[in-house]
Enzyme design. Sequence first.
Site, PDB file in Angstrom:
ATOM      1  N   LYS A   6      -6.717   1.105   3.892  1.00 29.87           N
ATOM      2  CA  LYS A   6      -5.622   2.005   3.486  1.00 29.87           C
ATOM      3  C   LYS A   6      -4.283   1.627   4.106  1.00 29.87           C
ATOM      4  O   LYS A   6      -3.474   2.475   4.471  1.00 29.87           O
ATOM      5  CB  LYS A   6      -5.974   3.464   3.802  1.00 29.87           C
ATOM      6  CG  LYS A   6      -7.294   3.917   3.202  1.00 29.87           C
ATOM      7  CD  LYS A   6      -7.388   3.648   1.710  1.00 29.87           C
ATOM      8  CE  LYS A   6      -6.406   4.479   0.905  1.00 29.87           C
ATOM      9  NZ  LYS A   6      -6.516   4.170  -0.573  1.00 29.87           N
ATOM     10  N   GLY A  35      -2.323  -0.985   2.486  1.00 33.85           N
ATOM     11  CA  GLY A  35      -1.499  -1.663   1.492  1.00 33.85           C
ATOM     12  C   GLY A  35      -2.127  -2.896   0.895  1.00 33.85           C
ATOM     13  O   GLY A  35      -1.441  -3.678   0.224  1.00 33.85           O
ATOM     14  N   LYS A  52     -10.241 -10.720  -0.466  1.00 27.85           N
ATOM     15  CA  LYS A  52      -9.755  -9.643   0.394  1.00 27.85           C
ATOM     16  C   LYS A  52     -10.800  -9.327   1.451  1.00 27.85           C
ATOM     17  O   LYS A  52     -12.001  -9.465   1.225  1.00 27.85           O
ATOM     18  CB  LYS A  52      -9.477  -8.412  -0.469  1.00 27.85           C
ATOM     19  CG  LYS A  52      -9.218  -7.107   0.279  1.00 27.85           C
ATOM     20  CD  LYS A  52      -8.965  -6.001  -0.727  1.00 27.85           C
ATOM     21  CE  LYS A  52      -9.010  -4.617  -0.107  1.00 27.85           C
ATOM     22  NZ  LYS A  52      -8.709  -3.551  -1.087  1.00 27.85           N
ATOM     23  N   THR A  53     -10.333  -8.866   2.607  1.00 31.28           N
ATOM     24  CA  THR A  53     -11.267  -8.406   3.635  1.00 31.28           C
ATOM     25  C   THR A  53     -10.624  -7.312   4.476  1.00 31.28           C
ATOM     26  O   THR A  53      -9.398  -7.277   4.637  1.00 31.28           O
ATOM     27  CB  THR A  53     -11.725  -9.549   4.552  1.00 31.28           C
ATOM     28  OG1 THR A  53     -12.764  -9.080   5.421  1.00 31.28           O
ATOM     29  CG2 THR A  53     -10.577 -10.071   5.418  1.00 31.28           C
ATOM     30  N   HIS A  54     -11.477  -6.422   4.984  1.00 30.83           N
ATOM     31  CA  HIS A  54     -11.045  -5.441   5.974  1.00 30.83           C
ATOM     32  C   HIS A  54     -11.570  -5.825   7.361  1.00 30.83           C
ATOM     33  O   HIS A  54     -11.386  -5.061   8.320  1.00 30.83           O
ATOM     34  CB  HIS A  54     -11.544  -4.048   5.609  1.00 30.83           C
ATOM     35  CG  HIS A  54     -10.895  -3.459   4.395  1.00 30.83           C
ATOM     36  ND1 HIS A  54      -9.528  -3.464   4.209  1.00 30.83           N
ATOM     37  CD2 HIS A  54     -11.416  -2.843   3.300  1.00 30.83           C
ATOM     38  CE1 HIS A  54      -9.238  -2.877   3.058  1.00 30.83           C
ATOM     39  NE2 HIS A  54     -10.361  -2.499   2.487  1.00 30.83           N
ATOM     40  N   SER A  88      -4.071   8.417   5.391  1.00 34.24           N
ATOM     41  CA  SER A  88      -4.560   7.863   4.135  1.00 34.24           C
ATOM     42  C   SER A  88      -6.058   7.564   4.207  1.00 34.24           C
ATOM     43  O   SER A  88      -6.807   7.814   3.252  1.00 34.24           O
ATOM     44  CB  SER A  88      -3.782   6.592   3.794  1.00 34.24           C
ATOM     45  OG  SER A  88      -4.125   6.117   2.513  1.00 34.24           O
ATOM     46  N   TYR A 140       3.823  -2.546   5.680  1.00 28.58           N
ATOM     47  CA  TYR A 140       3.869  -1.619   4.543  1.00 28.58           C
ATOM     48  C   TYR A 140       5.255  -0.990   4.425  1.00 28.58           C
ATOM     49  O   TYR A 140       5.811  -0.868   3.332  1.00 28.58           O
ATOM     50  CB  TYR A 140       2.805  -0.542   4.758  1.00 28.58           C
ATOM     51  CG  TYR A 140       2.633   0.438   3.626  1.00 28.58           C
ATOM     52  CD1 TYR A 140       1.667   0.223   2.642  1.00 28.58           C
ATOM     53  CD2 TYR A 140       3.407   1.600   3.550  1.00 28.58           C
ATOM     54  CE1 TYR A 140       1.493   1.134   1.605  1.00 28.58           C
ATOM     55  CE2 TYR A 140       3.236   2.508   2.518  1.00 28.58           C
ATOM     56  CZ  TYR A 140       2.276   2.271   1.549  1.00 28.58           C
ATOM     57  OH  TYR A 140       2.103   3.178   0.529  1.00 28.58           O
ATOM     58  N   THR A 154       4.799  -3.382  -9.736  1.00 31.48           N
ATOM     59  CA  THR A 154       4.038  -3.009  -8.540  1.00 31.48           C
ATOM     60  C   THR A 154       4.652  -1.830  -7.792  1.00 31.48           C
ATOM     61  O   THR A 154       4.374  -1.635  -6.605  1.00 31.48           O
ATOM     62  CB  THR A 154       3.866  -4.217  -7.591  1.00 31.48           C
ATOM     63  OG1 THR A 154       5.151  -4.766  -7.264  1.00 31.48           O
ATOM     64  CG2 THR A 154       3.009  -5.293  -8.231  1.00 31.48           C
ATOM     65  N   LYS A 163      -0.423   9.070  -2.314  1.00 31.74           N
ATOM     66  CA  LYS A 163       1.024   9.309  -2.222  1.00 31.74           C
ATOM     67  C   LYS A 163       1.829   8.024  -2.079  1.00 31.74           C
ATOM     68  O   LYS A 163       2.912   7.894  -2.628  1.00 31.74           O
ATOM     69  CB  LYS A 163       1.345  10.231  -1.042  1.00 31.74           C
ATOM     70  CG  LYS A 163       1.017  11.695  -1.273  1.00 31.74           C
ATOM     71  CD  LYS A 163       1.604  12.537  -0.134  1.00 31.74           C
ATOM     72  CE  LYS A 163       1.413  14.017  -0.378  1.00 31.74           C
ATOM     73  NZ  LYS A 163       2.004  14.828   0.717  1.00 31.74           N
ATOM     74  N   GLY A 164       1.341   7.096  -1.274  1.00 36.21           N
ATOM     75  CA  GLY A 164       2.066   5.846  -1.077  1.00 36.21           C
ATOM     76  C   GLY A 164       3.396   6.023  -0.374  1.00 36.21           C
ATOM     77  O   GLY A 164       4.353   5.310  -0.663  1.00 36.21           O
TER      78      GLY A 164
END
Length: 297
Positions: free
Chosen positions: A49, A51, A108-110, A140, A195, A229, A260-261
């Site tokens: 969460k 970005g 992608k990775t977390h 978030s 972000y 975007t 919400k962003g």
Amino acid sequence: MSDDQTVMPRALLVPVKGILLPDHIAKGFDAVSAFCPHPSDILIAAYPKSGSTWTQEIVDLLLHDGDAEICRRAPIIERTVLLESTTRIRRRSGLDQLKEMDPPRVIKTHLPLHMVPAGFGENKCKTIYVARNAKDTAVSFYYFCQMTTFSPETGPWESFIQKFMHGELAWGNWHDHVKGYWEEREKRDILFLFYEDMKENPRREVERIMKHLDLSLSDEVISRIVELTTFKKMKDNPMVNQSFVPKEIYNQSISKFMRKGEVGDWKNHFTPEKAAEFDEDYEKKMKQVNIPFRTQL
């Protein structure tokens, strides 16, 4: 099938190399760790969460000359593969998806940096890390955990924020996560994005990503990518907003995947006392580094 019949059990957290991971991911971690990327593969990394979905869509558009139709060819989880993903949320695991794709692939990775397969560094893969200030990330992540069985039960906000502070959530401690990538960014040529910077000046950050990927696109294409975007455009885009994920996995009637962003939404959730406690803990954990996070614009 009724909702009662489709409810999936919540994930459990299992320690792997000192980091808590959802049990379905922990189970296959050895195979993930052994993954060897192609040198042309691109890695997008982030704490959950922060970005990463936004960055994925920007990268896909950059690689396809801003062509919106091409970037609607499939849901974002098919276009950009979460390396550690399992069949709990997808038809195929991330590793199986990657076997069927030709390089260059966007991955992608977390995972924190010390758990990322060594091949990404050895093969000098282009790496992008996106970070978000801790307070907004916590808010978030809390709402995300509320709406998905991908995560364990969160409990109320008050207990969740304690878990966040002490690294008792999936993918480990936020503080260590961001420090790990920050401290290695120059050695490993990691593009470190914030972000908040992306919200403040999206065109500048899109151009930074473009240059990092050794691409050169026209001003017109860059403008189109910036427009495509925006948070509103992505929230309304069914190939990005995760509306394709079954309700028993992502229940977006509880909270939208793209909620919400905003920068500064934390002010609606932290009491002054909790904010002070959080800030004190933050100072202790981040005192050895000077990462220029902003909690408001």
